[in-house]
Design an enzyme around this catalytic site. Structure first.
Site, mmCIF file in Angstrom:
data_model
loop_
_atom_site.group_PDB
_atom_site.id
_atom_site.type_symbol
_atom_site.label_atom_id
_atom_site.label_comp_id
_atom_site.label_asym_id
_atom_site.label_seq_id
_atom_site.Cartn_x
_atom_site.Cartn_y
_atom_site.Cartn_z
ATOM 1 N N SER A 130 4.558 -6.221 13.880
ATOM 2 C CA SER A 130 3.708 -6.297 15.061
ATOM 3 C C SER A 130 2.964 -7.645 15.138
ATOM 4 O O SER A 130 2.692 -8.284 14.156
ATOM 5 C CB SER A 130 2.355 -5.365 14.718
ATOM 6 N N ARG A 154 -6.900 -7.124 8.595
ATOM 7 C CA ARG A 154 -5.792 -8.087 8.741
ATOM 8 C C ARG A 154 -6.454 -9.698 8.258
ATOM 9 O O ARG A 154 -5.863 -10.437 8.590
ATOM 10 C CB ARG A 154 -5.188 -8.289 9.964
ATOM 11 N N GLU A 169 -1.006 -11.492 14.576
ATOM 12 C CA GLU A 169 -1.328 -11.189 13.296
ATOM 13 C C GLU A 169 -0.514 -12.328 12.248
ATOM 14 O O GLU A 169 -1.057 -12.665 11.373
ATOM 15 C CB GLU A 169 -0.383 -9.869 13.061
#
Length: 344
Positions: free
Chosen positions: A239, A166, A335
């Site tokens: 998410s 990520r 995130e």
């Protein structure tokens, strides 16, 4: 103006999937990437901060943007066939899910596990988006971007992009690069990723015993649709927390204490833990404070039930971070990019 449009005091509520009612001092909608140098040279643009925005599916605005929001609305897909591999250059403003479905329709493999992820193609390498055992970096050959330091277009190969979980060079240097296009190398066939989060079980329910990439995509659509709330129905950014990475010793200690802990031992002497499991075990799934809440369908998803402000949503996210840390000694990280906070 040719290639772009400028709007003052622009509302952003429809431009972020958490439906936060923030505003931008100036909104620049760009349809021609070659006009970027001209646009960036405007005094009003040079005078303040610059925030590049795709579909706003990976951002939490905790306040108004006192500067320019640059919305990439460029379009275009160019294919060069090279035997069994297609090299595909895609404009940053193309919708990611539309592009994935197009590749499957053309018979190309590789991106099937990444179907139904919201956002634009230009945002994909920044976050190194991933789902169901796959990351987009695996199939990126290079990224084209405007380099605000060198004042020119640069092309960075996969290694130069410094992809990680990520993460990428673009995320670590957000004020330097503006992604304008992404070049993919997609094969006709490749080893399918089936051993993650119920894909095999879903294929069995579908009655598929010899899956092709389009079968995997269909299975992932079923799984995501069941588990994740639709941003068109309730504000969310998918998410909200990364799966935390911990050292082996900490992972083994937690596993001894919590036998049901969901974790994936890695190849680099570290473990990846399920953030969703940690959040649910800490009692935050379905929690709600005013209009800010954690989804009761998936513990990882921060949701806006109505008119929650970005500040209220971030306060709840911090409550989850502190609660999980107090219970398990593991600190979660968001995130999405959080604008107007310590994470800037």
């Amino acid at each position: 103006m040719g290639g772009y449009t400028l709007i003052e005091n622009a509302p952003l509520v429809a431009r972020n999937t958490l439906r936060v009612a923030a505003r931008a001092k100036l909104l620049a909608e760009i349809r021609d990437a070659s006009k970027l140098p001209e646009l960036l040279d405007f005094p009003a643009v040079r005078a303040g901060r610059l925030l590049v925005l795709g579909e706003g599916s990976n951002i939490l605005l905790t306040g108004d943007v006192d500067g320019t929001v640059l919305a990439m609305e460029t379009r275009g897909v160019h294919v060069e066939q090279d035997g069994e591999v297609a090299r595909i250059a895609v404009a940053a403003g193309e919708r990611w899910d539309d592009f994935v479905r197009w590749t499957l329709g053309q018979g190309f493999a590789g991106l099937e596990n990444l179907i139904l992820i919201p956002g634009t193609v230009g945002a994909a390498p920044i976050q190194n988006i991933g789902a169901y055992g796959m990351e987009v970096a695996e199939f990126i050959e290079s990224v084209e971007a405007w380099d605000q330091v060198k004042k020119r277009v640069v092309t960075l190969d996969r290694n130069a992009c410094a992809f990680a979980y990520r993460d990428s060079l673009f995320k670590r240097e957000p004020d330097r690069f503006i992604v304008t296009a992404v070049r993919f190398a997609l094969p006709r066939t490749h080893t399918l990723r089936l051993d993650y989060a119920g894909i095999r079980e879903e294929l069995e329910r579908m009655g598929v015993d010899k899956p092709a990439p389009f079968h995997i995509a269909e299975a992932v659509v079923h799984l995501r649709t069941r588990k994740l709330p639709d941003p068109a129905v309730i504000g969310n950014a998918g998410s909200f927390f990364k799966n935390p990475i911990v050292e082996v010793a900490q992972g083994e200690t937690l596993k001894r204490e919590y036998a049901e802990l969901v974790a994936w031992p890695g190849n680099d002497s570290r473990w990846k833990l399920s953030a969703a499991w940690l959040i649910e075990a800490a009692g935050f799934k379905g929690m709600r404070e005013g209009d800010a809440g954690m989804s009761n369908r998936h513990a990882l998803v921060l949701v806006n039930h109505g008119t929650a402000s970005g500040h209220e949503l971030w306060q709840l996210a911090q409550c989850v971070i502190e609660g999980v840390h107090a219970r398990f000694g593991v600190r979660l990280e968001p995130e999405p990019v959080v604008i107007g906070s310590e994470y800037e």
